[in-house]
Motif scaffolding. Structure first.
Motif, PDB file in Angstrom:
ATOM      1  N   ILE A  37       0.882  -1.178   0.000  1.00 12.56           N
ATOM      2  CA  ILE A  37       0.000   0.000   0.000  1.00 12.56           C
ATOM      3  C   ILE A  37       0.914   1.222   0.000  1.00 12.56           C
ATOM      4  O   ILE A  37       1.748   1.378   0.887  1.00 12.56           O
ATOM      5  CB  ILE A  37      -0.908   0.037   1.250  1.00 12.56           C
ATOM      6  CG1 ILE A  37      -1.710  -1.257   1.364  1.00 12.56           C
ATOM      7  CG2 ILE A  37      -1.836   1.248   1.197  1.00 12.56           C
ATOM      8  CD1 ILE A  37      -2.530  -1.350   2.663  1.00 12.56           C
ATOM      9  N   CYS A  38       0.733   2.076  -0.998  1.00  7.33           N
ATOM     10  CA  CYS A  38       1.760   3.052  -1.355  1.00  7.33           C
ATOM     11  C   CYS A  38       1.136   4.434  -1.441  1.00  7.33           C
ATOM     12  O   CYS A  38      -0.063   4.583  -1.609  1.00  7.33           O
ATOM     13  CB  CYS A  38       2.299   2.591  -2.706  1.00  7.33           C
ATOM     14  SG  CYS A  38       3.228   3.749  -3.660  1.00  7.33           S
ATOM     15  N   ARG A  39       1.976   5.467  -1.343  1.00  2.00           N
ATOM     16  CA  ARG A  39       1.454   6.836  -1.458  1.00  2.00           C
ATOM     17  C   ARG A  39       0.807   7.080  -2.819  1.00  2.00           C
ATOM     18  O   ARG A  39      -0.100   7.911  -2.929  1.00  2.00           O
ATOM     19  CB  ARG A  39       2.564   7.854  -1.185  1.00  2.00           C
ATOM     20  CG  ARG A  39       2.112   9.297  -1.260  1.00  2.00           C
ATOM     21  CD  ARG A  39       2.931  10.229  -0.413  1.00  2.00           C
ATOM     22  NE  ARG A  39       2.710  10.033   1.004  1.00  2.00           N
ATOM     23  CZ  ARG A  39       1.688  10.553   1.711  1.00  2.00           C
ATOM     24  NH1 ARG A  39       0.796  11.305   1.115  1.00  2.00           N
ATOM     25  NH2 ARG A  39       1.564  10.310   2.991  1.00  2.00           N
ATOM     26  N   SER A  40       1.226   6.378  -3.850  1.00  5.38           N
ATOM     27  CA  SER A  40       0.558   6.535  -5.147  1.00  5.38           C
ATOM     28  C   SER A  40      -0.908   6.099  -5.064  1.00  5.38           C
ATOM     29  O   SER A  40      -1.778   6.683  -5.709  1.00  5.38           O
ATOM     30  CB  SER A  40       1.262   5.715  -6.231  1.00  5.38           C
ATOM     31  OG  SER A  40       2.589   6.149  -6.386  1.00  5.38           O
ATOM     32  N   ASP A  41      -1.171   5.052  -4.269  1.00  6.72           N
ATOM     33  CA  ASP A  41      -2.569   4.652  -4.063  1.00  6.72           C
ATOM     34  C   ASP A  41      -3.343   5.779  -3.394  1.00  6.72           C
ATOM     35  O   ASP A  41      -4.502   6.038  -3.722  1.00  6.72           O
ATOM     36  CB  ASP A  41      -2.650   3.396  -3.184  1.00  6.72           C
ATOM     37  CG  ASP A  41      -1.985   2.203  -3.828  1.00  6.72           C
ATOM     38  OD1 ASP A  41      -2.297   1.915  -4.999  1.00  6.72           O
ATOM     39  OD2 ASP A  41      -1.147   1.562  -3.167  1.00  6.72           O
ATOM     40  N   GLY A  63      -4.489  -0.542  -6.291  1.00  2.00           N
ATOM     41  CA  GLY A  63      -3.432  -1.485  -5.896  1.00  2.00           C
ATOM     42  C   GLY A  63      -2.521  -1.801  -7.063  1.00  2.00           C
ATOM     43  O   GLY A  63      -2.972  -2.273  -8.105  1.00  2.00           O
ATOM     44  N   HIS A  64      -1.211  -1.500  -6.902  1.00  2.00           N
ATOM     45  CA  HIS A  64      -0.306  -1.617  -8.060  1.00  2.00           C
ATOM     46  C   HIS A  64       1.034  -2.278  -7.721  1.00  2.00           C
ATOM     47  O   HIS A  64       1.968  -2.157  -8.494  1.00  2.00           O
ATOM     48  CB  HIS A  64      -0.075  -0.225  -8.665  1.00  2.00           C
ATOM     49  CG  HIS A  64       0.580   0.717  -7.701  1.00  2.00           C
ATOM     50  ND1 HIS A  64      -0.138   1.430  -6.766  1.00  2.00           N
ATOM     51  CD2 HIS A  64       1.875   1.038  -7.494  1.00  2.00           C
ATOM     52  CE1 HIS A  64       0.691   2.147  -6.037  1.00  2.00           C
ATOM     53  NE2 HIS A  64       1.933   1.923  -6.449  1.00  2.00           N
ATOM     54  N   GLU A  65       1.122  -2.959  -6.561  1.00  2.79           N
ATOM     55  CA  GLU A  65       2.416  -3.526  -6.171  1.00  2.79           C
ATOM     56  C   GLU A  65       2.292  -5.009  -5.827  1.00  2.79           C
ATOM     57  O   GLU A  65       2.685  -5.441  -4.745  1.00  2.79           O
ATOM     58  CB  GLU A  65       2.977  -2.738  -4.982  1.00  2.79           C
ATOM     59  CG  GLU A  65       3.155  -1.271  -5.328  1.00  2.79           C
ATOM     60  CD  GLU A  65       3.844  -0.471  -4.231  1.00  2.79           C
ATOM     61  OE1 GLU A  65       3.875  -0.941  -3.083  1.00  2.79           O
ATOM     62  OE2 GLU A  65       4.365   0.604  -4.553  1.00  2.79           O
ATOM     63  N   PRO A  66       1.760  -5.814  -6.758  1.00  5.58           N
ATOM     64  CA  PRO A  66       1.504  -7.214  -6.422  1.00  5.58           C
ATOM     65  C   PRO A  66       2.634  -8.176  -6.810  1.00  5.58           C
ATOM     66  O   PRO A  66       3.441  -7.914  -7.697  1.00  5.58           O
ATOM     67  CB  PRO A  66       0.270  -7.543  -7.269  1.00  5.58           C
ATOM     68  CG  PRO A  66       0.424  -6.690  -8.481  1.00  5.58           C
ATOM     69  CD  PRO A  66       1.171  -5.439  -8.050  1.00  5.58           C
ATOM     70  N   GLY A 153       8.042  -3.011  -4.377  1.00  9.51           N
ATOM     71  CA  GLY A 153       6.931  -2.209  -4.897  1.00  9.51           C
ATOM     72  C   GLY A 153       7.330  -1.327  -6.057  1.00  9.51           C
ATOM     73  O   GLY A 153       8.194  -1.673  -6.859  1.00  9.51           O
ATOM     74  N   CYS A 154       6.696  -0.161  -6.137  1.00  6.99           N
ATOM     75  CA  CYS A 154       7.101   0.795  -7.164  1.00  6.99           C
ATOM     76  C   CYS A 154       8.275   1.630  -6.676  1.00  6.99           C
ATOM     77  O   CYS A 154       9.003   2.215  -7.463  1.00  6.99           O
ATOM     78  CB  CYS A 154       5.934   1.680  -7.602  1.00  6.99           C
ATOM     79  SG  CYS A 154       5.392   2.910  -6.421  1.00  6.99           S
ATOM     80  N   ARG A 155       8.482   1.669  -5.347  1.00  5.42           N
ATOM     81  CA  ARG A 155       9.431   2.632  -4.771  1.00  5.42           C
ATOM     82  C   ARG A 155      10.878   2.250  -5.072  1.00  5.42           C
ATOM     83  O   ARG A 155      11.684   3.103  -5.456  1.00  5.42           O
ATOM     84  CB  ARG A 155       9.194   2.739  -3.253  1.00  5.42           C
ATOM     85  CG  ARG A 155       9.426   1.478  -2.472  1.00  5.42           C
ATOM     86  CD  ARG A 155       8.697   1.523  -1.155  1.00  5.42           C
ATOM     87  NE  ARG A 155       7.256   1.469  -1.334  1.00  5.42           N
ATOM     88  CZ  ARG A 155       6.552   0.356  -1.568  1.00  5.42           C
ATOM     89  NH1 ARG A 155       7.175  -0.824  -1.618  1.00  5.42           N
ATOM     90  NH2 ARG A 155       5.258   0.383  -1.761  1.00  5.42           N
ATOM     91  N   PHE A 156      11.242   0.975  -4.893  1.00  6.63           N
ATOM     92  CA  PHE A 156      12.622   0.569  -5.178  1.00  6.63           C
ATOM     93  C   PHE A 156      12.891   0.623  -6.674  1.00  6.63           C
ATOM     94  O   PHE A 156      13.990   0.984  -7.097  1.00  6.63           O
ATOM     95  CB  PHE A 156      12.889  -0.848  -4.661  1.00  6.63           C
ATOM     96  CG  PHE A 156      13.383  -0.876  -3.244  1.00  6.63           C
ATOM     97  CD1 PHE A 156      14.740  -0.875  -2.963  1.00  6.63           C
ATOM     98  CD2 PHE A 156      12.490  -0.903  -2.189  1.00  6.63           C
ATOM     99  CE1 PHE A 156      15.200  -0.903  -1.662  1.00  6.63           C
ATOM    100  CE2 PHE A 156      12.940  -0.924  -0.881  1.00  6.63           C
ATOM    101  CZ  PHE A 156      14.296  -0.930  -0.610  1.00  6.63           C
TER     102      PHE A 156
HETATM  103 ZN   LIG Z   1       3.613   2.315  -5.402  1.00  6.49          ZN
END
Ligand SMILES: [Zn+2]
Ligand SMILES: [Zn+2]
Length: 353
Positions: A37-41, A63-66, A153-156
């Protein structure tokens, strides 16, 4: 299947039963084992980013980090089979445009950000469909579990591409990271792993101590500093080689540019909010005089995921260090609400659907 559906921007997501997806001929269905669960969400939930054309509309599953297991495979898919352990990149591409065909799928000309636009329902769900799977999907190697991948996730991916490919950071460089949310902490960790000396900047002492644990050599609490760029420059012996805006507000963007030494590179990773709509004024004369570069960085091409996986498998990078907790799909609204006042440290990962 169960899924968390957006009904109205800023209102709680509706955790409910929806139809299972079927694979398109070139698509696969993945059973989600973990999703960050990310700040982009949070931005999508709030209804930001309409000026980018990626504002989620009511009915969207976020939800985008599965990461998870392939459960169904379309008839035209050749590289994936049922049971494969996979990561689903968040910046899905069509697999056919020139960007995708030349290894730059992160900047696809027909982008499909997972969980943000109608053709790609997201992964706050038991199952997620991945279009153009041979192009988009990535096999997870042994030693990188689904929760690890959700922590990446998307962050790394974004931090790694920005620092390893777009800047690029060299050993011994001073690197400033402005904003120590998920992507900022990842940038601290990646920059340290690449051999840089890192100055982490945030308003929150808890986030700064996490940054120190992840490899920051120095920290600046922006609430205590009258002149944030000056404080960073003093610590970095006159100015940083690379500086990152990992938040995406006008102040962090300008502070980042002003933290640089001569011929330094600013990396813009944070997307702005509805306040700025992407328009930020910059000290252009200083940028001319010091020959400062300003580069944008978006995600990571799926063909480069293995670079990170090799570093995780050999403990150069530890995505679990940014995971704050594992939670259930039913907790998603609590976790998104907590981001409104920047009250969270690290990343919650859903591992129970
Ligand atoms: Zn993300
Ligand atoms: Zn493309």
């Amino acid at each position: 299947m169960r899924a968390a559906v957006l009904r109205e921007h800023g209102e709680p997501l509706d955790v409910t039963e929806v139809d299972d997806p079927d694979p398109e001929p070139k698509g696969v269905v993945v059973e989600v084992e973990a999703c960050g669960i990310c700040r982009s969400d949070w931005h999508g939930w709030q209804g930001d980013w309409d000026w980018l054309g990626i504002q989620p509309q009511p009915g969207q599953i976020l939800g985008h980090e599965p990461a998870g297991r392939v459960t169904a495979v379309g008839e035209d898919v050749t590289n994936f089979a049922e049971g494969d352990h996979v990561a689903v990149p968040f910046n899905l591409g069509d697999g056919t445009c020139m960007q995708c065909r030349t290894g730059h799928g992160n900047t696809c000309e027909n982008p499909m950000p997972l969980g943000f636009v109608e053709p790609v329902p997201g992964a706050f769900a038991e199952l997620v469909h991945v279009p153009a799977a041979d192009h988009n999907l990535v096999h997870l190697p042994d030693g990188v579990g689904s929760v690890d991948m959700a922590g990446l996730g998307c962050r790394f991916m974004t931090a790694f591409h920005g620092l390893a490919h777009r800047a690029p950071v060299e050993a011994g460089d001073w690197v400033a990271v402005h904003g120590c949310g998920g992507v900022g902490l990842s940038a601290v960790h990646v920059a340290d792993a690449l051999g840089a000396n890192v100055v982490a900047v945030d308003l929150d002492d808890d986030k700064l101590s996490t940054a120190e644990e992840l490899g920051a050599a120095e920290t600046v609490n922006a609430a205590d500093a009258d002149d944030v760029p000056g404080a960073v420059q003093a610590l970095a012996g006159g100015g940083c080689h690379v500086s990152v805006d990992a938040l995406g507000i006008a102040e962090t963007c300008r502070n980042s540019v002003l933290s640089l030494g001569t011929r330094g590179t600013h990396v813009q990773i944070g997307l702005t909010t509805s306040e700025d709509e992407g328009m930020v004024s910059l000290p252009t004369d200083a940028m001319v005089m010091k020959e400062i570069e300003f580069v944008g960085s978006l995600g990571l091409p799926p063909t480069s995921y293995d670079e990170i996986f090799r570093m995780v498998a050999r403990d150069k990078l530890d995505p679990s260090a940014v995971i704050s907790e594992t939670v259930s799909l039913d907790d998603v609204n609590d976790k998104l609400s907590a981001m409104t006042d920047f009250g969270t440290v690290g990343i919650p990962v859903i591992d129970e659907f």
